[in-house]
Scaffold this active site. Structure first.
Site, short mmCIF file in Angstrom:
data_model
loop_
_atom_site.label_atom_id
_atom_site.label_comp_id
_atom_site.label_asym_id
_atom_site.label_seq_id
_atom_site.Cartn_x
_atom_site.Cartn_y
_atom_site.Cartn_z
N ARG A 186 -1.50 -8.78 -20.90
CA ARG A 186 -2.34 -8.49 -22.06
C ARG A 186 -1.75 -7.40 -22.96
NH1 ARG A 186 -5.45 -4.42 -21.70
NH2 ARG A 186 -7.21 -5.18 -22.89
N GLU B 147 1.65 -7.62 8.66
CA GLU B 147 1.74 -6.15 8.67
C GLU B 147 2.70 -5.63 7.60
OE1 GLU B 147 -0.45 -4.59 10.69
OE2 GLU B 147 -0.98 -6.69 11.01
N ASP C 188 -8.14 -0.09 -26.11
CA ASP C 188 -8.60 -0.16 -24.73
C ASP C 188 -9.03 1.16 -24.14
OD1 ASP C 188 -8.19 -2.72 -24.07
OD2 ASP C 188 -6.18 -2.44 -23.30
N PRO D 131 0.82 -1.22 0.00
CA PRO D 131 0.00 0.00 0.00
C PRO D 131 0.85 1.27 0.00
CG PRO D 131 -0.69 -1.50 1.76
CD PRO D 131 0.60 -2.03 1.21
N1 4GX Z 1 -1.52 -2.96 -3.27
N2 4GX Z 1 -1.47 -5.27 0.79
C1 4GX Z 1 0.70 -6.32 1.16
C2 4GX Z 1 1.55 -6.58 3.43
C3 4GX Z 1 2.63 -5.61 3.15
C4 4GX Z 1 2.64 -4.32 3.69
C5 4GX Z 1 3.69 -3.49 3.42
C6 4GX Z 1 4.62 -5.19 2.07
C7 4GX Z 1 4.70 -3.93 2.63
C8 4GX Z 1 -1.63 -3.98 -1.33
C9 4GX Z 1 -2.20 -2.97 -2.14
C10 4GX Z 1 -2.08 -4.31 0.02
C11 4GX Z 1 -1.78 -5.37 2.21
C12 4GX Z 1 -0.53 -6.28 0.32
C13 4GX Z 1 -0.52 -5.40 3.04
N3 4GX Z 1 3.62 -6.02 2.35
N4 4GX Z 1 -0.65 -4.52 -2.03
N5 4GX Z 1 0.37 -6.46 2.58
N6 4GX Z 1 -3.22 -2.17 -1.85
O1 4GX Z 1 -3.01 -3.70 0.50
O2 4GX Z 1 -0.56 -3.89 -3.21
#
Ligand code: 4GX
Length: 247
Positions: free
Chosen positions: A153, A115, A168, A88
């Site tokens: 794609r 986390e 697209d 995120p």
């Molecule tokens: N877009 N998540 C990853 C654990 C995490 C947190 C910080 C690495 C660093 C998300 C998103 C997402 C939730 C996947 C937390 N890993 N990933 N996860 N939105 O929300 O890509």
């Protein structure tokens, strides 16, 4: 293009690789895919991949050693590939980023759970940190699938002709025009007459008008960013005048 996914749930990817355009792209050897279990790189007897956060607090953090082992092994096997951490905190993924990634030789996609991952992994072993949107998932796996899907794609030859990806939504900064297929009358609702006319020029004009109006009504933020050509400005002006005469 080679995709190596690093995850503690590699089985999540089995059905993803096995269907539709992704499956066909693998069969045609336009993409090469693997999902590697980060747990296989854990040194201890119980193959632990997470630990409690320094400083305390709830939740767990992915330990650096198994992740580092998995990433280094993947880099060794795909030295051209770039490493992406799904998170995120990343840059928010869009079509332009998908296009850039589609030009690369390979991607190593790191899927975090809990986390997150120890910060030293993100600092030292990751080329790009990418988010698929401003919401919180339970893990990076679905984010990785979305990225693989959007990138695949765009690889030449994956969709029928390369026309399909060119026309697209977003390829030219507009939403797609409306689409219709048979029957001509569906529950009393017809189809725009021009689409049945066979006049290709008029059909193209209608489609551009449809694209512009849908973008204006549903996603006007996209129009702010787009450089409009003369024809597009003309269509927007035409509808502006129509609306102005109503008010
Ligand atoms: N877009 N998540 C990853 C654990 C995490 C947190 C910080 C690495 C660093 C998300 C998103 C997402 C939730 C996947 C937390 N890993 N990933 N996860 N939105 O929300 O890509």
């Amino acid at each position: 293009m080679k995709f190596v996914v690093l995850t503690i749930f590699p089985e999540m990817f089995d059905p993803f690789w096995a269907h539709g355009i992704i499956r066909k792209a693998i069969e045609d050897q336009r993409i090469l895919t693997s999902a590697v279990n980060i747990r296989d790189y854990a040194a201890d007897r119980h193959q632990v991949t997470d630990d409690r956060p320094y400083g305390g607090g709830s939740g767990m953090v992915m330990k650096p050693e198994p992740l580092a082992g998995a990433i280094r092994d993947a880099v060794q096997r795909a030295p051209q590939a770039k490493t992406v951490l799904l998170s995120p905190q990343g840059r928010v993924f869009n079509q332009a980023m998908a296009q850039e990634l589609a030009a690369l030789e390979g991607l190593i996609l790191v899927c975090g759970r809990y986390e997150g991952v120890d910060e030293r992994i993100a600092d030292d072993l990751v080329d790009y940190e990418i988010s698929i949107g401003d919401f919180v998932l339970t893990g990076g796996e679905l984010a990785a699938m979305i990225l693989v899907d959007a990138v695949t794609r765009l690889i030449p030859g994956v969709l029928g002709g390369d026309k399909a990806a060119e026309t697209d939504s977003f390829a030219d900064g507009l939403l797609e025009h409306a689409h219709y297929t048979r029957p001509r009358d569906f529950e009393g609702r017809g189809v725009p007459e021009v689409l049945l006319s066979g006049h290709h020029r008029e059909i193209e004009n209608w489609r551009l008008e449809s694209s512009l109006m849908r973008t204006l009504l549903k996603r006007s933020d996209l129009l702010d960013k787009k450089a409009l050509n003369r024809q597009e400005v003309e269509i927007l002006n035409k509808w502006y005048r129509v609306i102005k005469n109503l008010i």
